[in-house]
Write a protein that holds these residues in place. Structure first.
Motif, PDB file in Angstrom:
ATOM      1  N   PRO A  68       0.721  -1.094   0.009  1.00  0.00           N
ATOM      2  CA  PRO A  68       0.109   0.101   0.083  1.00  0.00           C
ATOM      3  C   PRO A  68       0.756   1.304   0.011  1.00  0.00           C
ATOM      4  CG  PRO A  68       0.221  -0.699   2.250  1.00  0.00           C
ATOM      5  CD  PRO A  68       0.750  -2.037   1.219  1.00  0.00           C
ATOM      6  N   SER A  69       0.227   2.106  -0.578  1.00  0.00           N
ATOM      7  CA  SER A  69       0.901   3.399  -0.646  1.00  0.00           C
ATOM      8  C   SER A  69      -0.146   4.674  -0.520  1.00  0.00           C
ATOM      9  CB  SER A  69       1.899   3.668  -1.831  1.00  0.00           C
ATOM     10  OG  SER A  69       2.711   4.756  -1.823  1.00  0.00           O
ATOM     11  N   TRP A  70       0.007   5.689   0.223  1.00  0.00           N
ATOM     12  CA  TRP A  70      -1.029   6.703   0.302  1.00  0.00           C
ATOM     13  C   TRP A  70      -0.959   7.814  -0.809  1.00  0.00           C
ATOM     14  CZ3 TRP A  70      -4.856   6.471   3.919  1.00  0.00           C
ATOM     15  CH2 TRP A  70      -4.851   5.680   5.046  1.00  0.00           C
ATOM     16  N   SER A  71      -1.955   8.328  -1.166  1.00  0.00           N
ATOM     17  CA  SER A  71      -2.212   9.648  -1.781  1.00  0.00           C
ATOM     18  C   SER A  71      -1.740  10.642  -0.862  1.00  0.00           C
ATOM     19  CB  SER A  71      -3.295   9.931  -2.642  1.00  0.00           C
ATOM     20  OG  SER A  71      -4.477   9.742  -1.598  1.00  0.00           O
ATOM     21  N   SER A  72      -1.161  11.859  -1.413  1.00  0.00           N
ATOM     22  CA  SER A  72      -0.694  12.946  -0.415  1.00  0.00           C
ATOM     23  C   SER A  72      -1.894  13.533   0.515  1.00  0.00           C
ATOM     24  CB  SER A  72       0.040  13.778  -1.039  1.00  0.00           C
ATOM     25  OG  SER A  72      -0.838  14.528  -2.100  1.00  0.00           O
ATOM     26  N   ASP A  73      -2.961  13.477  -0.100  1.00  0.00           N
ATOM     27  CA  ASP A  73      -4.415  14.000   0.632  1.00  0.00           C
ATOM     28  C   ASP A  73      -5.189  12.819   1.362  1.00  0.00           C
ATOM     29  OD1 ASP A  73      -5.577  12.197  -1.202  1.00  0.00           O
ATOM     30  OD2 ASP A  73      -6.705  13.852  -2.178  1.00  0.00           O
ATOM     31  N   GLY A  74      -4.648  11.744   1.423  1.00  0.00           N
ATOM     32  CA  GLY A  74      -4.951  10.676   2.368  1.00  0.00           C
ATOM     33  C   GLY A  74      -6.266  10.045   2.064  1.00  0.00           C
TER      34      GLY A  74
END
Length: 300
Positions: A68-74
């Motif tokens: 998993p890897s988050w988008s910067s806005d979560g």
């Protein structure tokens, strides 16, 4: 100064302090950690609070879901899955409802990493290359571009906070080296794939590099005495030191948003759990406690 004025000042100080504590609490409450666990029988992506509570199975699928890897806005998590037959890149919202498949290729597409501005996604693929190389695409899966092309195996791409640089692992193999892992070293390049430079030069395989939120440091895991430990260095590769120096394996670090903690995987003999470590005090806190594997944490 009269008693009324003194009382008013004290009231304002206490009120401001309470407000700050409330805001800090709210900020912390919004932070979550995503990780991979096989506690349900196969690799699933979970969410939890930063103290290990409020667990949520996000993917809930019979096939492997990983990295998993988050988008910067979560708002989104990117990951790869074999749910459609081979490894492809997907995105999903934090409720697990809006699932989008972003790649569709016979080759394996893995290890997505969205850019700081949420417009682009890095990933690794074996398509059109001699080995696994770094690729980039728009967040909707369009306009796929190859950034590296060589015979060396590569993995673990990650962005600098300003989106101008990319760090990744490149496996360097001497002609006399017949080991399985060979020597992986951390490299850095411009976001268009140009000006590739080597940052680490140590014995053993190094991977999983991540920039600190301010871009000044890089954390990664590396081999030492046939075991994984967490290392930190300056963004130019200088001032390298072993952070964990533990008796159990430690790998896959990720930074807290304030840059004061690393969350990571630690364990041995097939039992791995999620931990966090305070970079100043070196205090370690265990967040999960199951048999099997809990790994690949990312903090948002």
């Amino acid at each position: 100064m009269n008693k009324f004025l003194i009382a008013l000042i004290l009231l304002l100080v206490v009120s401001c302090k309470d407000s700050k504590q409330h805001n800090d609490s709210d900020s912390s409450a919004k932070e979550r950690i995503s990780f991979v666990t096989n506690r349900d029988g196969n690799a699933e992506i979970y969410l939890m609070d930063i103290d290990g509570g409020n667990l949520q199975n996000l993917t809930n699928n019979d096939s492997l879901d990983f990295s998993p890897s988050w988008s910067s806005d979560g708002s989104l998590l990117y990951f790869y899955s074999k749910r459609d037959g081979n490894a492809e890149i997907y995105s999903v919202d934090t409720n697990g409802k809006k699932l989008n498949r972003l790649t569709d290729h016979p080759a394996a597409d893995v290890l997505p990493a969205p850019s700081p501005n949420n417009d682009l996604v890095l990933f690794m693929s074996e398509r059109d290359s001699l080995s696994r190389n770094v690729y980039m695409m728009n967040k909707d899966g369009s306009n796929i571009k190859r950034l590296t092309q060589n015979k060396f195996y590569e993995e673990s791409p990650a962005w600098s906070p300003n989106g101008q640089k990319i760090i990744f692992t490149r496996q360097l193999r001497d002609s006399t080296d017949d080991s399985h892992a060979a020597n992986g070293e951390i490299h850095i390049m411009h976001s268009d794939g140009s000006n590739v430079q080597r940052l680490t030069n140590k014995e053993g395989y190094d991977s999983g590099a991540k920039f600190s939120p301010d871009g000044k440091k890089i954390a990664f895991y590396g081999a030492k005495n046939n075991q994984w430990d967490l290392f930190i260095m300056n963004s130019d590769g200088s001032n390298l030191y072993n952070l964990t120096n533990d008796t159990i394996e430690c790998y896959s670090p990720d930074w807290s948003p304030n840059g004061k903690w690393l969350v990571y995987t630690a364990g041995t003999k097939g039992v791995y759990n999620i931990w966090k470590i305070n970079l100043e005090t070196k205090q370690k806190t265990q967040l999960t406690n199951t048999t099997g594997r809990n790994e690949g944490p990312v903090w948002k």
